[in-house]
Design an enzyme around this catalytic site. Structure first.
Site, PDB file in Angstrom:
ATOM      1  N   PRO A   2       0.836  -1.217   0.000  1.00 29.73           N
ATOM      2  CA  PRO A   2       0.000   0.000   0.000  1.00 29.73           C
ATOM      3  C   PRO A   2       0.864   1.258   0.000  1.00 29.73           C
ATOM      4  O   PRO A   2       1.810   1.362   0.758  1.00 29.73           O
ATOM      5  CB  PRO A   2      -0.792  -0.120   1.307  1.00 29.73           C
ATOM      6  CG  PRO A   2      -0.713  -1.555   1.698  1.00 29.73           C
ATOM      7  CD  PRO A   2       0.589  -2.058   1.157  1.00 29.73           C
ATOM      8  N   GLU A   3       0.550   2.162  -0.877  1.00 32.51           N
ATOM      9  CA  GLU A   3       1.245   3.450  -0.941  1.00 32.51           C
ATOM     10  C   GLU A   3       0.251   4.537  -0.536  1.00 32.51           C
ATOM     11  O   GLU A   3      -0.864   4.244  -0.111  1.00 32.51           O
ATOM     12  CB  GLU A   3       1.799   3.674  -2.357  1.00 32.51           C
ATOM     13  CG  GLU A   3       2.738   2.543  -2.795  1.00 32.51           C
ATOM     14  CD  GLU A   3       3.317   2.744  -4.191  1.00 32.51           C
ATOM     15  OE1 GLU A   3       3.484   3.897  -4.618  1.00 32.51           O
ATOM     16  OE2 GLU A   3       3.616   1.728  -4.852  1.00 32.51           O
ATOM     17  N   ARG A 110       1.776 -11.136   5.996  1.00 28.79           N
ATOM     18  CA  ARG A 110       3.235 -11.177   6.133  1.00 28.79           C
ATOM     19  C   ARG A 110       3.743 -10.547   7.425  1.00 28.79           C
ATOM     20  O   ARG A 110       4.932 -10.589   7.701  1.00 28.79           O
ATOM     21  CB  ARG A 110       3.886 -10.550   4.895  1.00 28.79           C
ATOM     22  CG  ARG A 110       3.577 -11.400   3.665  1.00 28.79           C
ATOM     23  CD  ARG A 110       4.360 -11.024   2.455  1.00 28.79           C
ATOM     24  NE  ARG A 110       5.805 -11.155   2.649  1.00 28.79           N
ATOM     25  CZ  ARG A 110       6.685 -10.801   1.731  1.00 28.79           C
ATOM     26  NH1 ARG A 110       6.290 -10.300   0.598  1.00 28.79           N
ATOM     27  NH2 ARG A 110       7.971 -10.942   1.955  1.00 28.79           N
ATOM     28  N   ARG A 153      22.211  15.320  -5.177  1.00 31.70           N
ATOM     29  CA  ARG A 153      22.006  13.887  -4.917  1.00 31.70           C
ATOM     30  C   ARG A 153      22.380  13.074  -6.145  1.00 31.70           C
ATOM     31  O   ARG A 153      21.862  13.305  -7.224  1.00 31.70           O
ATOM     32  CB  ARG A 153      20.551  13.607  -4.549  1.00 31.70           C
ATOM     33  CG  ARG A 153      20.086  14.464  -3.428  1.00 31.70           C
ATOM     34  CD  ARG A 153      19.331  13.733  -2.365  1.00 31.70           C
ATOM     35  NE  ARG A 153      19.414  14.529  -1.144  1.00 31.70           N
ATOM     36  CZ  ARG A 153      20.132  14.197  -0.093  1.00 31.70           C
ATOM     37  NH1 ARG A 153      20.791  13.061  -0.074  1.00 31.70           N
ATOM     38  NH2 ARG A 153      20.178  14.985   0.968  1.00 31.70           N
TER      39      ARG A 153
END
Ligand SMILES: [Zn+2]
Length: 286
Positions: A2-3, A110, A153
């Site tokens: 799930p995001e 899980r 970055r």
């Protein structure tokens, strides 16, 4: 996993059912859920308190209860919250009994999902600040903010987007979909993105997250809404999990490669690989 859109979907469904209700009891059948706190600590802190607001920050769901006591829920890989799930629904780890006779339960095959506690507004702020960067659907998420976060970055932009301390809530699905829409190759170093690319990425992140929310999230594993319904955004993926299919923009084949250690889907005609990455990405695609 799930995001942001999946967590937001559940939050929107649950908020009217939970806000204003008092938590009568927490039945924690899997103590790993709240480690290192013992289940009794969460029960003592939350039982008898009214839930004032159900909020979301990144992929965390925040149950803000009376007296600034907040339960921070993370669904991780396979967690789902169900409202009045039938008795015997498998993988139940926690059951929240509400004062109106209804119940919420957390199911998680899980067992990576977590429940954590913040007592006091300062503790909550510290918890979130230590883990989460800018909220992509909030007012602070701007192209300029993205530029500041990405500056210098060298990490691939895919890894940058997955880093919750930079942009909170974006995961593997929505990163692929946003990068495709912004025509940026996932292996491009984040710090090398031009301003126009950052602007395109900013817009694309918002567009895919909002589209995901509108579709009730994506179902690729076992994600379900609080009423057991599944999200449908997977039907709208342009590239994610579509390897071998034609790119919806140019018709070239969508390939799968590895970026940030995750299966990543790209059209290498629309998303031109950065110099030096082409060989690696081809090899990874084999
Ligand atoms: Zn293409």
């Amino acid at each position: 996993m799930p995001e942001l859109p999946e967590v937001e979907t559940i939050r929107r469904q649950l908020a009217p059912l939970v806000e204003g209700r008092t938590l009568r009891a927490l039945e924690i059948s899997d103590p790993r859920w709240c480690e290192p706190l013992p289940p009794e600590a969460l029960q003592d802190a939350l039982a008898g308190r009214r839930v004032e607001r159900l909020r979301r920050r990144g992929k965390y769901m925040l149950w803000e209860a009376q007296d600034d006591v907040t339960l921070l829920l993370h669904l991780r890989m396979t967690g789902t919250l169900l409202y009045d799930a039938p008795e015997g629904t498998p993988y139940r780890r926690v059951r929240f009994a509400l004062d109106d006779g209804h119940a919420l339960s957390f199911h998680d095959p899980r067992r990576f999902g977590t429940g954590e506690l913040a007592v006091g507004a300062e503790a909550l702020r510290d918890f979130l600040d230590a883990r989460l960067g800018v909220e992509p659907l909030g007012p602070d998420f701007t192209t300029e903010r993205l530029r500041i976060e990405a500056r210098g970055r060298r990490a691939p932009v895919k890894a940058f987007l997955l880093d919750q301390r930079r942009v909170a809530g974006v995961g593997n699905i929505y990163a692929d979909e946003a990068l495709f829409r912004a025509r940026i190759h996932p292996l491009t170093p984040a710090g090398r993105l031009k301003r126009a690319q950052l602007a395109a990425l900013h817009d694309a992140v918002r567009i895919v997250l909002n589209a995901g929310i509108d579709a009730g999230g994506s179902t690729i594993d076992d994600f379900r809404h609080a009423d057991g319904v599944r999200g449908s955004f997977q039907d709208d993926f342009l590239v994610h999990t579509r390897q071998g299919e034609p790119c919806p923009v140019c018709g070239d084949e969508i390939v799968k490669l590895v970026a940030a250690g995750r299966g990543t889907y790209v059209c290498q005609s629309c998303q031109r690989p950065p110099r030096g990455a082409r060989v690696r990405s081809r090899r990874a695609a084999l």
